[in-house]
Motif scaffolding. Structure first.
Motif, PDB file in Angstrom:
ATOM      1  N   TYR A  34     -23.657  -5.620  16.912  1.00  0.00           N
ATOM      2  CA  TYR A  34     -22.252  -5.356  17.165  1.00  0.00           C
ATOM      3  C   TYR A  34     -22.051  -4.208  18.123  1.00  0.00           C
ATOM      4  CZ  TYR A  34     -22.426  -2.066  13.121  1.00  0.00           C
ATOM      5  OH  TYR A  34     -22.709  -1.080  12.236  1.00  0.00           O
ATOM      6  N   SER A  35     -20.873  -4.179  18.709  1.00  0.00           N
ATOM      7  CA  SER A  35     -20.572  -3.150  19.693  1.00  0.00           C
ATOM      8  C   SER A  35     -20.099  -1.901  18.963  1.00  0.00           C
ATOM      9  CB  SER A  35     -19.508  -3.643  20.670  1.00  0.00           C
ATOM     10  OG  SER A  35     -18.381  -4.101  19.959  1.00  0.00           O
ATOM     11  N   ALA A  36     -20.333  -0.750  19.581  1.00  0.00           N
ATOM     12  CA  ALA A  36     -20.062   0.523  18.912  1.00  0.00           C
ATOM     13  C   ALA A  36     -18.590   0.679  18.546  1.00  0.00           C
ATOM     14  CB  ALA A  36     -20.504   1.673  19.800  1.00  0.00           C
ATOM     15  N   ASP A  37     -17.702  -0.020  19.263  1.00  0.00           N
ATOM     16  CA  ASP A  37     -16.280   0.127  18.942  1.00  0.00           C
ATOM     17  C   ASP A  37     -15.928  -0.475  17.581  1.00  0.00           C
ATOM     18  OD1 ASP A  37     -16.676  -2.427  19.743  1.00  0.00           O
ATOM     19  OD2 ASP A  37     -15.079  -2.484  21.246  1.00  0.00           O
ATOM     20  N   TYR A  38     -16.856  -1.272  17.014  1.00  0.00           N
ATOM     21  CA  TYR A  38     -16.623  -1.848  15.678  1.00  0.00           C
ATOM     22  C   TYR A  38     -16.392  -0.736  14.663  1.00  0.00           C
ATOM     23  CZ  TYR A  38     -17.728  -4.414  11.348  1.00  0.00           C
ATOM     24  OH  TYR A  38     -17.697  -4.968  10.100  1.00  0.00           O
ATOM     25  N   VAL A  39     -17.188   0.324  14.768  1.00  0.00           N
ATOM     26  CA  VAL A  39     -17.088   1.433  13.807  1.00  0.00           C
ATOM     27  C   VAL A  39     -15.695   2.055  13.881  1.00  0.00           C
ATOM     28  CG1 VAL A  39     -18.051   3.647  13.115  1.00  0.00           C
ATOM     29  CG2 VAL A  39     -19.558   1.858  13.978  1.00  0.00           C
ATOM     30  N   ALA A  40     -15.219   2.239  15.118  1.00  0.00           N
ATOM     31  CA  ALA A  40     -13.892   2.813  15.278  1.00  0.00           C
ATOM     32  C   ALA A  40     -12.827   1.888  14.700  1.00  0.00           C
ATOM     33  CB  ALA A  40     -13.619   3.069  16.761  1.00  0.00           C
ATOM     34  N   ALA A  41     -13.002   0.552  14.903  1.00  0.00           N
ATOM     35  CA  ALA A  41     -11.994  -0.397  14.427  1.00  0.00           C
ATOM     36  C   ALA A  41     -11.969  -0.460  12.909  1.00  0.00           C
ATOM     37  CB  ALA A  41     -12.271  -1.780  15.020  1.00  0.00           C
ATOM     38  N   VAL A  42     -13.156  -0.369  12.287  1.00  0.00           N
ATOM     39  CA  VAL A  42     -13.227  -0.426  10.829  1.00  0.00           C
ATOM     40  C   VAL A  42     -12.435   0.731  10.231  1.00  0.00           C
ATOM     41  CG1 VAL A  42     -14.781  -0.126   8.865  1.00  0.00           C
ATOM     42  CG2 VAL A  42     -15.415  -1.664  10.716  1.00  0.00           C
ATOM     43  N   ALA A  43     -12.566   1.896  10.856  1.00  0.00           N
ATOM     44  CA  ALA A  43     -11.944   3.091  10.302  1.00  0.00           C
ATOM     45  C   ALA A  43     -10.500   3.268  10.763  1.00  0.00           C
ATOM     46  CB  ALA A  43     -12.760   4.315  10.700  1.00  0.00           C
ATOM     47  N   SER A  44     -10.075   2.444  11.701  1.00  0.00           N
ATOM     48  CA  SER A  44      -8.778   2.669  12.331  1.00  0.00           C
ATOM     49  C   SER A  44      -7.617   2.473  11.360  1.00  0.00           C
ATOM     50  CB  SER A  44      -8.607   1.711  13.496  1.00  0.00           C
ATOM     51  OG  SER A  44      -7.252   1.622  13.835  1.00  0.00           O
ATOM     52  N   ARG A  45      -6.568   3.219  11.604  1.00  0.00           N
ATOM     53  CA  ARG A  45      -5.367   3.095  10.782  1.00  0.00           C
ATOM     54  C   ARG A  45      -4.248   2.399  11.543  1.00  0.00           C
ATOM     55  NH1 ARG A  45      -6.068   7.869   6.855  1.00  0.00           N
ATOM     56  NH2 ARG A  45      -8.297   7.880   6.911  1.00  0.00           N
ATOM     57  N   ASP A  46      -4.529   1.916  12.733  1.00  0.00           N
ATOM     58  CA  ASP A  46      -3.478   1.292  13.537  1.00  0.00           C
ATOM     59  C   ASP A  46      -2.977   0.013  12.883  1.00  0.00           C
ATOM     60  OD1 ASP A  46      -3.797   3.303  15.263  1.00  0.00           O
ATOM     61  OD2 ASP A  46      -4.667   2.123  16.898  1.00  0.00           O
ATOM     62  N   ALA A  47      -1.724  -0.282  13.127  1.00  0.00           N
ATOM     63  CA  ALA A  47      -1.119  -1.443  12.496  1.00  0.00           C
ATOM     64  C   ALA A  47      -1.373  -2.724  13.285  1.00  0.00           C
ATOM     65  CB  ALA A  47       0.386  -1.228  12.343  1.00  0.00           C
ATOM     66  N   GLY A  48      -1.556  -2.607  14.588  1.00  0.00           N
ATOM     67  CA  GLY A  48      -1.621  -3.796  15.428  1.00  0.00           C
ATOM     68  C   GLY A  48      -2.963  -4.493  15.363  1.00  0.00           C
ATOM     69  N   LEU A  49      -3.148  -5.422  16.263  1.00  0.00           N
ATOM     70  CA  LEU A  49      -4.394  -6.175  16.325  1.00  0.00           C
ATOM     71  C   LEU A  49      -5.501  -5.317  16.921  1.00  0.00           C
ATOM     72  CD1 LEU A  49      -6.191  -8.775  16.480  1.00  0.00           C
ATOM     73  CD2 LEU A  49      -5.234  -9.080  18.766  1.00  0.00           C
ATOM     74  N   GLU A  50      -6.658  -5.353  16.291  1.00  0.00           N
ATOM     75  CA  GLU A  50      -7.839  -4.749  16.888  1.00  0.00           C
ATOM     76  C   GLU A  50      -8.943  -5.774  16.820  1.00  0.00           C
ATOM     77  OE1 GLU A  50      -8.622  -1.417  14.412  1.00  0.00           O
ATOM     78  OE2 GLU A  50      -6.477  -1.025  14.379  1.00  0.00           O
ATOM     79  N   THR A  51      -9.685  -5.868  17.907  1.00  0.00           N
ATOM     80  CA  THR A  51     -10.876  -6.711  17.843  1.00  0.00           C
ATOM     81  C   THR A  51     -12.063  -5.883  18.283  1.00  0.00           C
ATOM     82  OG1 THR A  51     -10.483  -7.491  20.080  1.00  0.00           O
ATOM     83  CG2 THR A  51      -9.717  -8.894  18.298  1.00  0.00           C
ATOM     84  N   SER A  52     -13.194  -6.196  17.679  1.00  0.00           N
ATOM     85  CA  SER A  52     -14.443  -5.601  18.101  1.00  0.00           C
ATOM     86  C   SER A  52     -15.438  -6.731  17.990  1.00  0.00           C
ATOM     87  CB  SER A  52     -14.813  -4.439  17.196  1.00  0.00           C
ATOM     88  OG  SER A  52     -14.709  -4.841  15.853  1.00  0.00           O
ATOM     89  N   CYS A  53     -16.614  -6.540  18.550  1.00  0.00           N
ATOM     90  CA  CYS A  53     -17.505  -7.691  18.633  1.00  0.00           C
ATOM     91  C   CYS A  53     -18.673  -7.581  17.666  1.00  0.00           C
ATOM     92  CB  CYS A  53     -18.014  -7.815  20.056  1.00  0.00           C
ATOM     93  SG  CYS A  53     -18.850  -9.357  20.248  1.00  0.00           S
ATOM     94  N   VAL A  54     -18.804  -8.599  16.836  1.00  0.00           N
ATOM     95  CA  VAL A  54     -19.925  -8.695  15.906  1.00  0.00           C
ATOM     96  C   VAL A  54     -20.512 -10.089  16.059  1.00  0.00           C
ATOM     97  CG1 VAL A  54     -20.666  -8.428  13.522  1.00  0.00           C
ATOM     98  CG2 VAL A  54     -18.587  -7.292  14.302  1.00  0.00           C
ATOM     99  N   VAL A  55     -21.803 -10.195  16.289  1.00  0.00           N
ATOM    100  CA  VAL A  55     -22.453 -11.500  16.421  1.00  0.00           C
ATOM    101  C   VAL A  55     -23.697 -11.497  15.553  1.00  0.00           C
ATOM    102  CG1 VAL A  55     -23.513 -13.157  18.013  1.00  0.00           C
ATOM    103  CG2 VAL A  55     -21.653 -11.687  18.816  1.00  0.00           C
TER     104      VAL A  55
END
Lengths: 488, 388
Positions: B239-260
């Protein structure tokens, strides 16, 4: 067509064609989408345009005059710039968008290239038909064992006779035209095994009497079969197919009242092709994700619930033909017209048929539905069909899951529906996503109740590259190119 | 006489609770209205991850849980759980991302996680896109087949005396001092209980309310894509490093990160999207297309691979993105075990052991309630956020 459509019709079989033509006649702009390279669906499947002269198939067809009339009307609609015909376009998803609908298709006119296309309209009509219902039996995964619909598609679509000695099995009147067509093209039809009891019809004489056209149709097939010395064997079934690399013989057994093979009646017949069909399963993939209300039909299928104008429970979403319950081409044509009439009325456009003819179509639909119900009751799936299976018989061909594995999941975890069986055994997780094995797994796991297919958010496989390039911004319809010759 | 425990929810967390509680000799009944693992358990990828956890209460539980997955594998057979210790590979897209990832990995190492910086990521994953500056390999990351594992855990619990009751819990029966003495079901039955475990996952908020102990658990929607079966092309969970940020994120909108990642069946799973849209199950073609685009950028060969299926589920999240595990002071006898967001599969055995330790009043299989106080429901009550 350069302006956005008023209506998207998915499926260009009899129901979709009739709906599109009626909507065009009412002044609407229509986008008609179909995965085939020509319009007509399964019922009016034809060879590709360039091969038609070389492969005559007219003798295999019925109601060709209606087909030509519909084709003419569609051509006129295109010339008038009000029909956007999208052939060789596979719809993979349909969703709500901005109060209307967005239909996502993959343009496959120039394979292997795939390009995603989005068609938008305030109203959507789904006429995606049905496909053969299959029940597994030992050997059904051998090359040479096809569905009855598959045999018919080879004949109509390419003039191909799948074998020289063919056995047909299953239940329902569809066995008869396929047997007749095979015989007409020189195949020896060694057996037509109809599981139902011939007297079952007598329980529903009313539906038959009110549909005299069906009598004539049946009599026509009977005459054709008699001419070719093909015998329909009631209360029998193909219980196994045998062969090493491909099918070389079938085992046929007489059936007891519950559908289990009667001991001592089995006999073997040498064949090089087999066609099996146990009725049809409506193709609901595009409808289920909308959460449409469903209902059950007498053939054991869940189908989309519609009002007498073919409106689903979702505003702006209409269905016609087999998606409302398997009923054949004549009914599909009538329902397509009726659904389009509802679209016109709901759009504030004037009726094409007018009140009197519309009432006539409504009555024809009601008669057709009653006939379909009687047909389903006369041709049930035999309750004891699973007694043909051994534990080794493959049920899910994509993932090679055996009947024994499915039965074990039921015993171990009390898995009583096909979704749970899928999670535990992978049955239904492969290429066909349970379209082939779903009804059988449902029977093995649940044992009763109508079969509701699993929701499939992706209605047809598409490459991730095409999906990644999806241009999801609303835009006017683009030029559809020069390969969409919808009719001969 | 053994303590009578009713566990509400037969997902991965409920079945893990049943497995540990029954192993400890408690009298266990599992109640669910749906088949085993039919909720969020069946909608994930089967992640057992340390790599995406920052040091804190969740990582402490994750490390315990990782050990207990191996223990369950030894006891029940790794194959019966679909347990695959395949390891994870987190990749950075640029030098700045790589530096941040390296710093994150150092903190994880200090907390006891094995994290190995990798310069040449294509030595580990030959089909990755060229130009990736580096990543971190997490050999402890693993995968299970969630429904298969839940069924195996429940079956083992039943062998140890647990019962399964198919039905919906409508409320609690309480005795003196408001203590729970049982639960009522929609069929009108009363199941006697000395303790009730709320392991209802995304529906934990509603079940908590019915038990007189509401907790703030909300759905966070995610889509997963499934490809056609392929020969092995992706070995790790990548997975891409931004996944960690997305998991912890508190934003309400859509977030995608890449996991394969691959599966035993040969299909590849592609995630992960996060949306806060309630229980809206509508198909989103835009989200699915975005997931496909990100996966194709990471693994270019995917452009020619077919998508067969997409599914979506609802992760159960708490406002502070930590699970809520432990007794509820407002309703004596009620123990929560929900709100695991996207980490429920990985955290399940640790949660099961921790709940069992709370029920026993002593440590169980390495789970000591004193080491997991950060997960107690009391944290919401103090801040007044527990009535959601």
């Amino acid at each position: 067509m350069t302006e956005p459509a008023d209506l998207v019709v998915v499926g260009a079989g009899p129901a979709g064609m009739a709906a599109a033509v009626t909507a065009l006649a009412g002044g609407l702009r229509v986008a008609l989408v179909d995965s085939g390279t020509t319009v007509g669906g399964q019922f009016w499947r034809h060879p590709p345009e360039h091969a038609r002269a070389a492969i005559p198939t007219d003798d295999l067809h019925h109601r060709l005059r209606e087909h030509r009339a519909l084709c003419g009307a569609l051509s006129a609609g295109r010339e008038a710039g009000r029909l956007d015909a999208r052939l060789a376009h596979h719809v993979w998803s349909a969703v709500h968008e901005d109060g209307g609908f967005a239909v996502h298709a993959v343009d496959r006119r120039t394979p292997p290239r795939e390009r995603t296309v989005v068609l938008r309209a305030p109203r959507l009509l789904v006429a995606t038909g049905a496909y053969d219902r299959q029940l597994p039996f030992p050997g059904w995964d051998l090359p040479g064992v096809l569905t009855v619909g598959g045999l018919q598609a080879l004949l109509k679509g390419g003039g191909v006779v799948a074998g020289s000695r063919v056995a047909l099995g299953g239940t329902g009147p569809f066995l008869l035209p396929v047997a007749a067509a095979l015989a007409a093209r020189g195949a020896e039809v060694v057996a037509v095994c109809e599981a139902a009891h011939p007297g079952a019809w007598l329980r529903h004489p009313g539906a038959l009497l009110r549909n005299p056209g069906k009598w004539a149709e049946g009599a026509g097939y009977a005459a054709a079969l008699a001419r070719h010395r093909v015998r329909v064997r009631p209360r029998t079934a193909i219980v196994a197919a045998e062969g090493d690399d491909r099918v070389t013989s079938v085992r046929i057994a007489a059936l007891a009242a519950d559908g289990s093979p009667r001991p001592g009646t089995e006999r073997r017949a040498a064949v090089d092709a087999v066609g099996v069909g146990w009725g049809f399963v409506p193709q609901l993939d595009l409808l289920l994700p909308f959460g449409c209300r469903l209902t059950e039909t007498a053939d054991g299928n869940a189908v989309v619930a519609v009002d007498d104008g073919r409106r689903t429970s979702v505003p702006g979403l209409y269905a016609a033909g087999e998606t409302c319950g398997v009923g054949g081409a004549a009914l599909a044509l009538a329902e397509g017209r009726l659904a389009a009439e509802s679209v016109l009325a709901d759009s504030g456009a004037a009726s094409v048929l007018g009140p009197a003819r519309r009432a006539g179509v409504r009555a024809a639909v009601a008669r057709g539905r009653a006939f379909a119900r009687a047909l389903a009751l006369a041709h049930p799936v035999p309750p004891a069909w699973s007694s043909w299976l051994t534990d080794e018989t493959v049920v899910c061909r994509c993932e090679e899951v055996s009947a024994g594995t499915v039965r074990a999941a039921r015993a171990d975890d009390d898995a009583r529906d096909h979704r749970q069986v899928k999670h535990l055994t992978r049955a239904g997780m492969g290429w066909c996503q349970g379209r082939m094995c779903g009804p059988a797994v449902h029977c093995l796991a649940a044992g009763e109740g109508a079969y509701t297919p699993a929701e499939r958010l992706v209605a047809t496989p598409l490459t991730l590259g095409a999906l990644a390039d999806l241009d999801d911004r609303p835009s006017a319809a683009t030029d559809t190119g020069g390969t969409d010759k919808e009719c001969s | 006489m053994a303590l009578k425990v009713v566990i509400v929810g037969a997902g991965i967390v409920g079945t893990a609770c049943a497995f540990h509680a029954a192993s400890a000799g408690l009298d266990v009944t599992v109640v669910d209205r749906a088949p085993t693992g039919a909720g969020t358990t069946s909608r994930g990828e089967g992640n057992v991850l340390l790599s995406d956890k920052e040091p804190g209460p969740e990582l402490v539980l994750a490390r315990l849980s990782r050990t207990l997955w191996d223990e369950a594998g030894r006891e029940l057979g790794a194959a019966s759980l679909g347990l695959e210790p395949k390891g994870g590979l987190v990749v950075a897209s640029d030098a700045r991302g790589l530096a941040a990832l390296g710093e994150f990995a150092l903190r994880q190492q200090a907390a006891g996680v094995r994290a190995e910086p990798v310069d040449r990521v294509r030595d580990l994953e030959p089909h990755l896109a060229p130009g990736i500056p580096g990543g971190v390999h997490y050999p402890q990351d693993a995968q299970v087949e969630p429904v298969v594992a839940a069924v195996a855990l429940l079956r083992a619990a039943v062998r140890r005396g647990a019962r399964v009751h198919r039905g919906e819990v409508t409320g609690a029966v309480t005795g003196g001092a408001g203590r729970v003495t049982g639960v009522r079901t929609s069929a009108g039955a009363v199941l006697p209980a000395d303790a009730v475990v709320n392991a209802a996952g995304t529906w934990g908020g509603e079940v908590g309310r019915r038990l007189g102990a509401p907790v703030a658990v909300h759905p966070r929607r995610g889509f997963v894509l499934v490809t056609e079966p392929l020969p092995p092309m992706v070995r790790h969970k990548v997975y891409s490093a931004d996944y960690v940020a997305a998991v912890a994120s508190r934003d309400a909108g859509l977030e995608t990160s890449c996991v394969v990642e691959g599966t035993r069946g040969g299909t590849l799973l592609i995630g992960a999207s996060r949306e806060r849209v309630g229980f809206d199950s509508t198909m989103s073609t835009a989200v699915v297309a975005e997931l496909a685009a990100r996966a194709c950028r990471l693994f270019p060969f995917l452009r020619d691979v077919h998508l067969l299926r997409a599914y979506r589920g609802f992760r159960p999240y708490c406002p502070d993105h930590l699970p809520v595990v432990g007794p509820d002071p407002r309703a004596p006898g009620v123990v929560h075990a929900c709100g695991h967001e996207g980490a429920g599969i990985g955290l399940a055995p640790g949660t099961g052991a921790l709940v069992t330790a709370h029920l026993l009043g002593r440590p169980w299989h390495g789970a000591d309630p004193a080491a997991h106080t950060g997960l107690l429901p009391g944290r919401f009550l103090r801040s007044g956020g527990g009535s959601g």
